[in-house]
Write an enzyme that holds these catalytic residues in place. Structure first.
Site, PDB file in Angstrom:
ATOM      1  N   SER A   1     -21.655 -32.042  13.688  1.00  0.00           N
ATOM      2  CA  SER A   1     -21.173 -33.131  14.536  1.00  0.00           C
ATOM      3  C   SER A   1     -22.300 -34.016  15.044  1.00  0.00           C
ATOM      4  O   SER A   1     -22.046 -35.096  15.548  1.00  0.00           O
ATOM      5  CB  SER A   1     -20.386 -32.554  15.720  1.00  0.00           C
TER       6      SER A   1
ATOM      7  N   LYS B   1     -23.813 -32.240  22.183  1.00  0.00           N
ATOM      8  CA  LYS B   1     -23.197 -33.562  22.084  1.00  0.00           C
ATOM      9  C   LYS B   1     -24.036 -34.602  22.811  1.00  0.00           C
ATOM     10  O   LYS B   1     -24.935 -34.273  23.593  1.00  0.00           O
ATOM     11  CB  LYS B   1     -21.785 -33.547  22.706  1.00  0.00           C
TER      12      LYS B   1
END
Lengths: 205, 205
Positions: free
Chosen positions: B125, B162
């Site tokens: 990601s 993230k």
DNA sequence: TTGCATACCATACAAATGTCTGGTAATCAA
DNA sequence: TTGATTACCAGACATTTGTATGGTATGCAA
């Protein structure tokens, strides 16, 4: 008598102290531990250390001075200071390693006798391999490499990071960025500095 | 008497021996050097070592056992061992740090009192930020972070890496990969573990 | 030759360091 | 209470280890 501390608390700090010293390559004596924690008795330090050995958190070589070690044979990280170079000119590699501009960074080297150096990456040619401008690559000096290795080579007198591809009798240096072209050195004219074994990116400071 | 060797030859080998041991974090005693070179006198080893110190090839702390060191470039401490964690479950962070699965890696941290841990990244990601699966991120524990920081947060009981984006009163966790969706935690429900201060990729072994 | 330097040896001493024996005090559980 | 456990202390002893002093042999240069 020094203040009595809750069970296990001092011991955890002793373990941390030991890890710092051992990782820094300077194993302490029992008495150095004693002083670091202001114990008035050597035995206090020794007891903590022996218990840590029993718990498997440390190991020791009995009878030898400064004999405590980090356990887990493979996980003992010895630290080598590795010179961080700036721009590298052709042929000047040895001198650059002797007297690095960028100082030194600590690296855990697998092979103990390896000759290592570090290089700050400029340019975006390896961006698809997850190597961004400003990243630091750690390089093991070696005259050859396998196809698929990321290597550092001298091209036009400058050190560049590229992906090495071997096919038949030809060697090519591929960028990992479609905007750049592969470099195909003349046969036998590739001056390979070494192989990239680690990439680091510092996100602060 | 042992065979007499040409001037300087034995000394060079002694220096190599010392470098290996010191880099491995196990400084030898004078007598260990003696045995390694089959000297029949301690003094032979000591003379080589003292000369190496005079030449600047080694340094030593007088009077302390195993006191010879590699000279010059300081391994700029603080050099901290940082626990490398595997999977982190919600709430179990403290215990995971105490007894890490993955052992320890060495990090030069700017702030000396910082609480650090390292985490192996799974998933793609963050691939556009140059963080690939298998990379190791080094995280400083902190309860808040700025917009634009790369952070580690607990989402559904798992630690994920993230990009933190703050807008108005909302906080979002953005992946760096168009194939993934941003995560928008309920207000005040973001459990931030810390900020990523370094990324490492090991290309060997 | 003489003198000087290097490489190595033998032995001793003292300091650093690991190890041991026995003790006090606090905490907790039966 | 009693006993067990933990944290710490005091003092000693034995080994490891750094250090010193003096000696032998070889090569080299004046």
């Amino acid at each position: 008598m020094a203040a009595r501390t809750p069970p296990g608390q001092t011991r955890r700090q002793v373990l941390r102290f030991m890890r710092e010293r051992l990782i820094a390559g300077r194993p302490p004596t029992v008495r150095e531990v004693q002083e670091a924690f202001k114990f008035r008795s050597v035995q206090s330090a020794r007891e903590h250390l022996e218990i840590l050995v029993e718990e498997g958190k440390l190991t020791k070589e009995p009878g030898v001075s400064r004999g405590y070690r980090l356990p887990g044979p493979p996980l003992t990280p010895p630290f080598a200071p590795v010179p961080l170079l700036g721009q590298v000119q052709a042929g000047a590699l040895t001198e650059a390693i002797e007297d690095p501009d960028g100082g030194y960074i600590g690296v855990q080297s697998a092979g103990s006798g390896d000759e290592l150096f570090a290089l700050k990456v400029t340019g975006e040619s390896m961006i698809d391999a997850g190597i961004l401008p400003g990243d630091v690559v750690i390089v093991r000096c070696q005259p050859t490499a396998d196809s698929g290795d990321i290597v550092v080579a001298l091209v036009d007198g400058e050190a560049t990071v590229k992906l090495l591809k071997k096919s038949r009798r030809r060697v090519e240096l591929h960028p990992a960025n479609p905007a750049f072209e592969p470099i195909v050195p003349a046969a036998g004219d590739l001056s390979l500095l070494g192989k990239v074994i680690e990439v680091r990116r510092y996100l602060e400071k």
